[in-house]
Design a protein around this motif. Structure first.
Motif, PDB file in Angstrom:
ATOM      1  N   MET A 285       0.839  -1.175   0.000  1.00  0.00           N
ATOM      2  CA  MET A 285       0.000   0.000   0.000  1.00  0.00           C
ATOM      3  C   MET A 285       0.890   1.245   0.000  1.00  0.00           C
ATOM      4  N   LYS A 286       0.433   2.282  -0.661  1.00  0.00           N
ATOM      5  CA  LYS A 286       1.182   3.536  -0.739  1.00  0.00           C
ATOM      6  C   LYS A 286       0.605   4.511   0.296  1.00  0.00           C
ATOM      7  N   ILE A 287       1.470   4.944   1.219  1.00  0.00           N
ATOM      8  CA  ILE A 287       1.050   5.766   2.349  1.00  0.00           C
ATOM      9  C   ILE A 287       1.682   7.154   2.263  1.00  0.00           C
ATOM     10  N   ALA A 288       0.837   8.190   2.308  1.00  0.00           N
ATOM     11  CA  ALA A 288       1.327   9.569   2.407  1.00  0.00           C
ATOM     12  C   ALA A 288       1.581   9.866   3.880  1.00  0.00           C
ATOM     13  N   MET A 289       2.743  10.400   4.187  1.00  0.00           N
ATOM     14  CA  MET A 289       3.039  10.793   5.559  1.00  0.00           C
ATOM     15  C   MET A 289       3.401  12.272   5.590  1.00  0.00           C
ATOM     16  N   ALA A 290       2.959  12.935   6.649  1.00  0.00           N
ATOM     17  CA  ALA A 290       3.269  14.348   6.840  1.00  0.00           C
ATOM     18  C   ALA A 290       3.338  14.627   8.327  1.00  0.00           C
ATOM     19  N   ASN A 291       4.031  15.718   8.656  1.00  0.00           N
ATOM     20  CA  ASN A 291       4.203  16.070  10.068  1.00  0.00           C
ATOM     21  C   ASN A 291       4.647  17.505  10.192  1.00  0.00           C
ATOM     22  N   ASP A 292       4.579  17.997  11.424  1.00  0.00           N
ATOM     23  CA  ASP A 292       5.205  19.281  11.737  1.00  0.00           C
ATOM     24  C   ASP A 292       6.426  18.981  12.597  1.00  0.00           C
ATOM     25  N   HIS A 293       7.033  20.023  13.134  1.00  0.00           N
ATOM     26  CA  HIS A 293       8.245  19.863  13.938  1.00  0.00           C
ATOM     27  C   HIS A 293       8.041  18.943  15.140  1.00  0.00           C
ATOM     28  N   ALA A 294       6.863  18.991  15.750  1.00  0.00           N
ATOM     29  CA  ALA A 294       6.596  18.154  16.927  1.00  0.00           C
ATOM     30  C   ALA A 294       6.476  16.675  16.578  1.00  0.00           C
ATOM     31  N   GLY A 295       6.177  16.375  15.329  1.00  0.00           N
ATOM     32  CA  GLY A 295       5.964  14.989  14.937  1.00  0.00           C
ATOM     33  C   GLY A 295       7.086  14.347  14.148  1.00  0.00           C
ATOM     34  N   THR A 296       8.183  15.052  13.950  1.00  0.00           N
ATOM     35  CA  THR A 296       9.259  14.541  13.091  1.00  0.00           C
ATOM     36  C   THR A 296       9.813  13.207  13.573  1.00  0.00           C
ATOM     37  N   ARG A 297      10.208  13.138  14.822  1.00  0.00           N
ATOM     38  CA  ARG A 297      10.832  11.910  15.332  1.00  0.00           C
ATOM     39  C   ARG A 297       9.880  10.720  15.230  1.00  0.00           C
ATOM     40  N   LEU A 298       8.637  10.890  15.687  1.00  0.00           N
ATOM     41  CA  LEU A 298       7.672   9.790  15.660  1.00  0.00           C
ATOM     42  C   LEU A 298       7.332   9.410  14.220  1.00  0.00           C
ATOM     43  N   LYS A 299       7.162  10.392  13.355  1.00  0.00           N
ATOM     44  CA  LYS A 299       6.882  10.081  11.947  1.00  0.00           C
ATOM     45  C   LYS A 299       7.984   9.221  11.362  1.00  0.00           C
TER      46      LYS A 299
END
Length: 153
Positions: A1-15
């Motif tokens: 499956m093709k998954i789009a991922m996005a985040n802000d600065h607070a989510g970088t490590r977990l992403k």
């Protein structure tokens, strides 16, 4: 499956951790950023990732910010996006079974790495319920979407 991922600065490590997990499971990840922890505007990343899901360029999306609600608010403005904020695997299961959500939003400041991994695993492996009452409910939400949201081109 093709998954789009996005985040802000607070989510970088977990992403990045979730991205590695998804790739190890054989999924293709399209990373819309950000790739660092410098303060940034979440919409700059969630908006294009949401468009990719809405256009069918990606099958689903997983977005990570501080609490998850910012991503969901942005994503749900796009026609055809059904984003759910989940803070435990039970919610992730219901978000797929009962609403057929196509975007998962997570709060990196709210949940830990192990919980996030379990949420993603559950959400990725749960199918929507096909019983008539659930299909009817999902179809009603899609009809509202189609009536009030501009199609994505």
């Amino acid at each position: 499956m093709k998954i789009a991922m996005a985040n802000d600065h607070a989510g970088t490590r977990l992403k990045n951790e979730l991205k590695a997990y998804l790739e190890a499971q054989g999924h293709e990840v399209v990373d819309f950023g950000t790739d660092n922890e410098e303060s940034c505007d979440l919409s700059d990343f969630v908006y294009p990732a949401s468009l990719a899901v809405a256009k069918g360029e990606c099958d689903r999306g997983i977005f990570v910010d501080g609490v998850g609600y910012g991503s969901a608010l942005i994503a749900n403005k796009i026609n055809g996006i059904y984003a759910a904020v989940c803070q435990d695997p039970f919610c992730a299961k219901l978000a797929r079974q009962h609403t057929d959500s196509n975007v998962l939003c997570l709060g990196a400041k709210i949940i830990g790495d192990m919980m996030a991994s379990e949420i993603v695993k559950t959400w990725m492996t749960t199918d929507p319920l096909m019983e008539e009452k659930y299909r009817r409910r999902v179809d009603k939400v899609k009809a509202i979407n189609d009536k009030h949201c501009v199609p994505v081109k």
